[in-house]
Design a protein around this motif. Structure first.
Motif, PDB file in Angstrom:
ATOM      1  N   LEU A 136      -5.832  -3.010   1.781  1.00  9.56           N
ATOM      2  CA  LEU A 136      -5.600  -4.420   2.119  1.00  9.56           C
ATOM      3  C   LEU A 136      -6.642  -4.917   3.105  1.00  9.56           C
ATOM      4  CD1 LEU A 136      -1.782  -4.897   2.685  1.00  9.56           C
ATOM      5  CD2 LEU A 136      -3.237  -6.284   1.266  1.00  9.56           C
TER       6      LEU A 136
ATOM      7  N   VAL B 143       3.304  -2.681   5.574  1.00 11.01           N
ATOM      8  CA  VAL B 143       2.172  -2.991   4.687  1.00 11.01           C
ATOM      9  C   VAL B 143       2.291  -4.433   4.188  1.00 11.01           C
ATOM     10  CG1 VAL B 143       0.967  -2.352   2.567  1.00 11.01           C
ATOM     11  CG2 VAL B 143       1.942  -0.590   3.984  1.00 11.01           C
TER      12      VAL B 143
ATOM     13  N   PHE C  17      -2.835   2.066   1.392  1.00 11.65           N
ATOM     14  CA  PHE C  17      -2.796   0.679   0.942  1.00 11.65           C
ATOM     15  C   PHE C  17      -3.015  -0.298   2.091  1.00 11.65           C
ATOM     16  CE2 PHE C  17      -0.404   2.732  -2.597  1.00 11.65           C
ATOM     17  CZ  PHE C  17      -1.484   2.688  -3.464  1.00 11.65           C
ATOM     18  N   ALA C  18      -2.678   0.106   3.293  1.00  9.69           N
ATOM     19  CA  ALA C  18      -3.026  -0.735   4.445  1.00  9.69           C
ATOM     20  C   ALA C  18      -4.554  -0.810   4.566  1.00  9.69           C
ATOM     21  CB  ALA C  18      -2.406  -0.178   5.726  1.00  9.69           C
TER      22      ALA C  18
ATOM     23  N   LEU D  41       1.343  -6.866   6.854  1.00  7.55           N
ATOM     24  CA  LEU D  41      -0.111  -6.920   7.016  1.00  7.55           C
ATOM     25  C   LEU D  41      -0.742  -7.780   5.931  1.00  7.55           C
ATOM     26  CD1 LEU D  41      -2.536  -5.628   8.610  1.00  7.55           C
ATOM     27  CD2 LEU D  41      -2.593  -3.890   6.825  1.00  7.55           C
ATOM     28  N   GLY D  42      -0.310  -7.531   4.695  1.00  8.23           N
ATOM     29  CA  GLY D  42      -0.847  -8.297   3.572  1.00  8.23           C
ATOM     30  C   GLY D  42      -0.563  -9.774   3.716  1.00  8.23           C
TER      31      GLY D  42
ATOM     32  N   THR E 295       1.329   4.384   2.401  1.00  2.95           N
ATOM     33  CA  THR E 295       1.360   3.294   3.385  1.00  2.95           C
ATOM     34  C   THR E 295      -0.013   3.104   4.023  1.00  2.95           C
ATOM     35  OG1 THR E 295       3.667   3.816   3.837  1.00  2.95           O
ATOM     36  CG2 THR E 295       2.535   2.461   5.456  1.00  2.95           C
TER      37      THR E 295
ATOM     38  N   MET F 129       5.419  -7.355  -0.504  1.00  2.00           N
ATOM     39  CA  MET F 129       4.530  -8.306   0.182  1.00  2.00           C
ATOM     40  C   MET F 129       4.831  -9.739  -0.258  1.00  2.00           C
ATOM     41  SD  MET F 129       0.477  -7.636   0.048  1.00  2.00           S
ATOM     42  CE  MET F 129       0.712  -5.912   0.301  1.00  2.00           C
TER      43      MET F 129
ATOM     44  N   SER G 161      -9.514  -7.794   2.611  1.00  2.00           N
ATOM     45  CA  SER G 161      -9.468  -9.021   3.425  1.00  2.00           C
ATOM     46  C   SER G 161     -10.824  -9.345   4.051  1.00  2.00           C
ATOM     47  CB  SER G 161      -8.424  -8.867   4.528  1.00  2.00           C
ATOM     48  OG  SER G 161      -8.898  -7.975   5.513  1.00  2.00           O
TER      49      SER G 161
ATOM     50  N   TYR H 193      -2.849 -11.378   6.111  1.00  2.00           N
ATOM     51  CA  TYR H 193      -4.178 -11.591   5.527  1.00  2.00           C
ATOM     52  C   TYR H 193      -4.185 -12.795   4.588  1.00  2.00           C
ATOM     53  CZ  TYR H 193      -6.057  -7.182   7.316  1.00  2.00           C
ATOM     54  OH  TYR H 193      -6.510  -6.177   8.120  1.00  2.00           O
TER      55      TYR H 193
END
Lengths: 513, 371
Positions: free
Chosen positions: A450, B133, A446-447, B136-137, A443, B290, A454, B140
């Motif tokens: 990400l 997660v 990968f956060a 969050l994705g 978790t 996601m 971004s 974004y």
């Protein structure tokens, strides 16, 4: 704005008058009676009807230049029998009397004051409604040294200094291209820090220079004491621990960046130059990669990628495996770890956090202390405390090895600022792995991924050329391909062609051998 | 027009293909193969191949429906053709499709991680963590999700390399024989289980194709490549599962790929490395979560008449989370839903919606041209 500030702005906005006394009074009011402010009186061509005064800051101005100014105004004028009345303007005096390389008329009080506090000399003469501003900067600089935070084995040893002009000269010396530009600007209402934006006109990414200027222009701050101030005020991801602006003390790195179509930002009073746009992978690349043969460069780059992975995830994986998934550890290894942990009273997560914090303490102490003592602290910390902690049963030997390898790996990353960001990321990963095992690790990891995906740096994706994938830029990513294969600049450069075709050296066959 | 069009997000062809592969691969290699093995035994790989061919065809139909108006997704297209209210109905169908699709995704995620790695951890953790997660994705945006999918594609390659390396020692081709033992009709019927996997991908295309660069020219080709690549990458698993574990063993497991992964070993020292494989597997599965949040938020925003999907992201995450928890909380319910309900929901929508929109386009194309 306070009343004093308003009054100051009013005085600065005024123009010089023909009355020397009035002008001198204005300077006195603005600059006060500072110990380093010097006013040297003179008589133009030796004539008492044309008194004048030279204003400069002691320590900033070069006294030999001031002597040259005085000699020109007093002695040459007299020797040449010049009539001061025949030189009614500052321009006339500059062109007929003065021998200094840079001298110009100055009408505004603001410009005069700015010149004085920058190390120039302001000459005021009775009867002239303009002053003469002569460049006389001449303070003591630190000599050019090898950058302490960016060492290399092969390649140039010179590093930037605190003087912006010396720094720009370093780059100009490397790139003798007439299209290399240095655009000047000033930031900081009180510090009036000089900033130069460097780029190569026909290579730089389209719109990048304008964007850099726009971001610099919107800065409203009283002081810029180091490039870090500018970095934080212009970066794309202000809340992110990742640094989206590259910083370096090496002129060869800056030259290389400019030749790739990027922009460098020089800031006065700091040896650190900023480069934009920047990419995550650049922090893994070192100048040595390009100066050594490509096999060596590629190998050590791979080692650094390994160091990146280890420094980010090794403690987390160890904690996760030992706490939750010990069945994944090969049996013989699991037994070794278990025997080492037998006497340790703490859970493995706590053990890891304790050691990590201890190491950060040692690192910070070693950094802040005087060098000889710092080394002693490092030795005491790493050897004696580490050994004692294991002997006392506070930590397991395996954990000491894991943390030591992790820290060594973090030092193998060429960019110090980037390795600091990785250190910060290590802690949430460690806590998540130690609390929720694989789920927590995945978790948080990968956060983070990400988040990294971004981010942008001046319009460019931070994780490029890996994601988005740019095939042509892969030659200088994971591996360092031979120079003769890297025939293209990055895609964002205006002119992407950097060398001719067929640059691979070929063996000449001897005729009649 | 949906949010990603108004903000002019552009994703590359490679990213689009990667998104398709990520969305199909996760469930197809294990959970689906277990279901297929129960139906047709060692012909799992044939059923997967047949399913892939059907997927390629439906992807092409989806592309043809969008081709002439590459800036319109299914919701925007139906609005142009039939008006606002019909567009809301289409959006509701897409919303329900991805809501229903979230069940199998959660079954895949939870049963992989909880049963094989963290059996004592509470279930809600496995629901909340991927949703966070995913959330969050989604915030974004599509471009970041697409970039993550590209990384996910790399991880899928690595995962396949690892499983091949770890399984070749025990590979016995005799376990795959005889071929087509159950006959074509039964094998074809079993392929519908794989169809339910690519259904997610064709619906992904229906939502994101307008954001793909040159969608009108290369969208169809890329979509079909995506399905074909997914089929090939997936097919390695039924072949290995059949040849290494045997169809009989594969059919006994809900998550048969984990059995294969647990069985894989390299030499004497590295006897178990399924955790590395699960780490590689995590990106595609998180991408699935996601994208479900993204697609449901886009369609929910359309239903609610909102310009941006951002406000809907937390709301749909809660809805998806509750539904996912309800599904995985009971194993029998989960398997029943997976084998019986999900294909019945997915297939009519995945086959029907592109065909319906294509027909409407053919009938009402002039209206579209006038608009």
């Amino acid at each position: 704005m306070s009343t004093a500030q308003e009054k100051l702005q009013e005085q600065l906005a005024a123009s010089f008058t023909p009355q020397l006394a009035d002008n001198a009074a204005v300077l006195d009011q603005i600059l006060g009676k500072s110990a380093d402010m010097q006013q040297r009186e003179l008589k133009l061509c030796g004539s008492s009807e044309y008194p004048g005064v030279c204003c400069f800051v002691d320590g900033l101005a070069d006294t030999s230049i001031i002597e040259a100014i005085l000699k020109a105004l007093i002695v040459f004028g007299s020797d040449l029998h010049r009539d001061p009345a025949a030189m009614p303007t500052a321009e006339e005096i500059c062109t007929t009397l003065m021998v200094n390389a840079s001298a110009k008329p100055c009408r505004q009080v603001r410009d005069g004051i700015a010149g004085i506090v920058s190390g120039d000399t302001l000459v005021l003469i009775q009867g002239l409604d303009e002053a003469i501003l002569v460049s006389s900067k001449g303070w003591k600089d630190r000599s050019i040294e090898e950058p302490s935070s960016e060492n290399n084995v092969r390649g140039p040893r010179d590093g930037f200094t605190e003087s912006i002009r010396t720094n720009t000269a370093h780059v100009r010396r490397r790139i003798k291209d007439p299209l290399l530009r240095f655009d000047a600007t000033v930031v900081g209402t009180r510090t009036q820090t000089d900033i130069n934006i460097a780029y190569i006109q026909d290579l730089v990414k389209e719109g990048l220079v304008e964007e850099v200027k726009r971001r610099l222009k919107r800065i409203k701050i009283d002081a810029i004491l180091e490039s870090g101030y500018i970095e934080e005020l212009i970066e794309d991801a202000p809340l992110s621990p990742f640094n989206t602006v590259q910083s370096t003390e090496r002129p060869d790195k800056v030259a290389s960046a400019l030749l790739e179509g990027r922009v460098a930002i020089f800031i006065d009073n700091t040896p650190v130059v900023l480069i934009v746009p920047t990419f995550f992978w650049q922090f893994i690349q070192a100048p040595d990669d390009y100066y050594n043969r490509y096999w060596v460069g590629s190998f050590f780059r791979c080692v650094r990628y390994l160091a990146l992975i280890i420094s980010l995830v090794l403690p987390s994986i160890y904690v996760m495996l030992v706490s939750f998934h010990h069945e994944m550890i090969p049996t013989s290894l699991a037994l070794t770890i278990a025997s080492g942990r037998e006497v340790v009273p703490f859970p493995v997560l706590l053990e890891a956090i304790m050691l990590e914090i201890a190491f950060e303490l040692m690192r910070e102490a070693g950094l802040r202390m005087p060098k000889p003592i710092g080394q002693a602290v490092s030795i005491v910390g790493s050897l004696i405390i580490g050994q004692a902690a294991v002997a006392a049963g506070l930590v397991s030997p395996f954990m000491v090895i894991v943390v030591a390898i992790t820290e060594i790996s973090s030092f193998a990353i060429p960019s110090y600022s980037s390795s600091l960001a990785l250190r910060i990321f290590r802690f949430p990963l460690l806590i998540a792995s130690g609390t929720f095992g694989l789920l927590g690790f995945a978790t948080v990891f990968f956060a983070l991924m990400l988040h990294a995906l971004s981010i942008r740096s001046f319009g460019e994706s931070y994780m490029a050329p890996a994601s988005p994938f740019r095939p042509s830029d892969q030659r200088d990513m994971l591996l360092r391909m031979p120079i003769w294969m890297m025939n293209d600049r990055p895609e964002f450069a205006q002119d992407t062609k950097r060398m001719g075709e067929q640059q691979m050296p070929t063996q000449q066959t001897r005729k009649g051998g | 027009m949906t949010n990603q069009q108004t903000t002019r997000v552009q994703i590359t062809s490679g990213m689009f293909i990667a998104m398709i592969v990520n969305l199909i691969f996760v469930k197809a290699i294990g959970v689906t193969q277990g279901v297929i093995a129960r139906a047709v035994g060692q012909d799992m790989w044939l059923a997967t191949l047949l399913g892939t061919l059907q997927g390629v065809a439906v992807m092409y139909i989806t592309y043809v429906a969008i081709r002439k108006t590459p800036n319109l997704d299914f919701m925007a297209l139906s609005e142009r053709l039939l008006g606002k209210w019909i567009a809301k109905v289409i959006a509701l169908i897409i919303f329900l499709f991805f809501l229903a699709g979230f069940g199998p995704i959660m079954i895949t995620f939870v049963y992989h991680l909880q049963e094989y790695f963290l059996p004592e951890a509470p279930l809600y953790l496995f629901i909340v963590a991927p949703l966070l997660v995913g959330l969050l994705g989604c915030f974004y945006g599509l471009e970041v999700m697409a970039r993550l999918a590209l990384v996910g594609l790399l991880f899928i390659f690595l995962l396949n390399v690892l499983i091949i390396m770890g399984s070749t020692n025990e590979f016995d081709i005799r376990n795959l024989l005889p071929v087509m033992e159950n006959g074509f009709p039964r094998t074809f019927a079993a392929s519908l289980n794989f169809d339910a996997d690519w259904a997610l991908a064709t619906m992904l295309a229906a939502v994101v194709l307008p954001s793909v660069k040159n969608a009108d020219k290369t969208g169809g080709k890329n979509g079909m490549i995506g399905i074909a690549a997914s089929g090939l990458l997936t097919m390695i698993w039924p072949i290995l599962e059949g040849a290494v574990l045997s169809a009989e063993v594969t059919s006994q497991y809900t998550v048969s790929c984990m059995k294969l992964a647990r069985n894989a070993h390299m030499g004497h020292f590295l006897q178990r490395y399924e955790m590395i494989m699960i780490a590689l597997y995590s990106i595609p599965v998180l991408f699935e979560v996601m994208f479900c949040i993204y697609a449901t938020s886009i369609s929910a925003a359309k239903i609610a008449g909102l310009k941006s999907n951002k406000a809907m992201i937390p709301i749909v995450s809660v809805i998806l989370g509750c539904f996912g928890y309800w599904i995985v909380d009971d194993h029998f319910r989960a398997i029943d839903y997976l084998e019986n309900y999900w294909p019945r929901i997915a297939l009519p929508i995945a086959f029907g919606l592109p065909v319906l929109l294509l027909m409407l386009r053919l009938m009402l194309g002039k209206k579209l041209n006038k608009a």
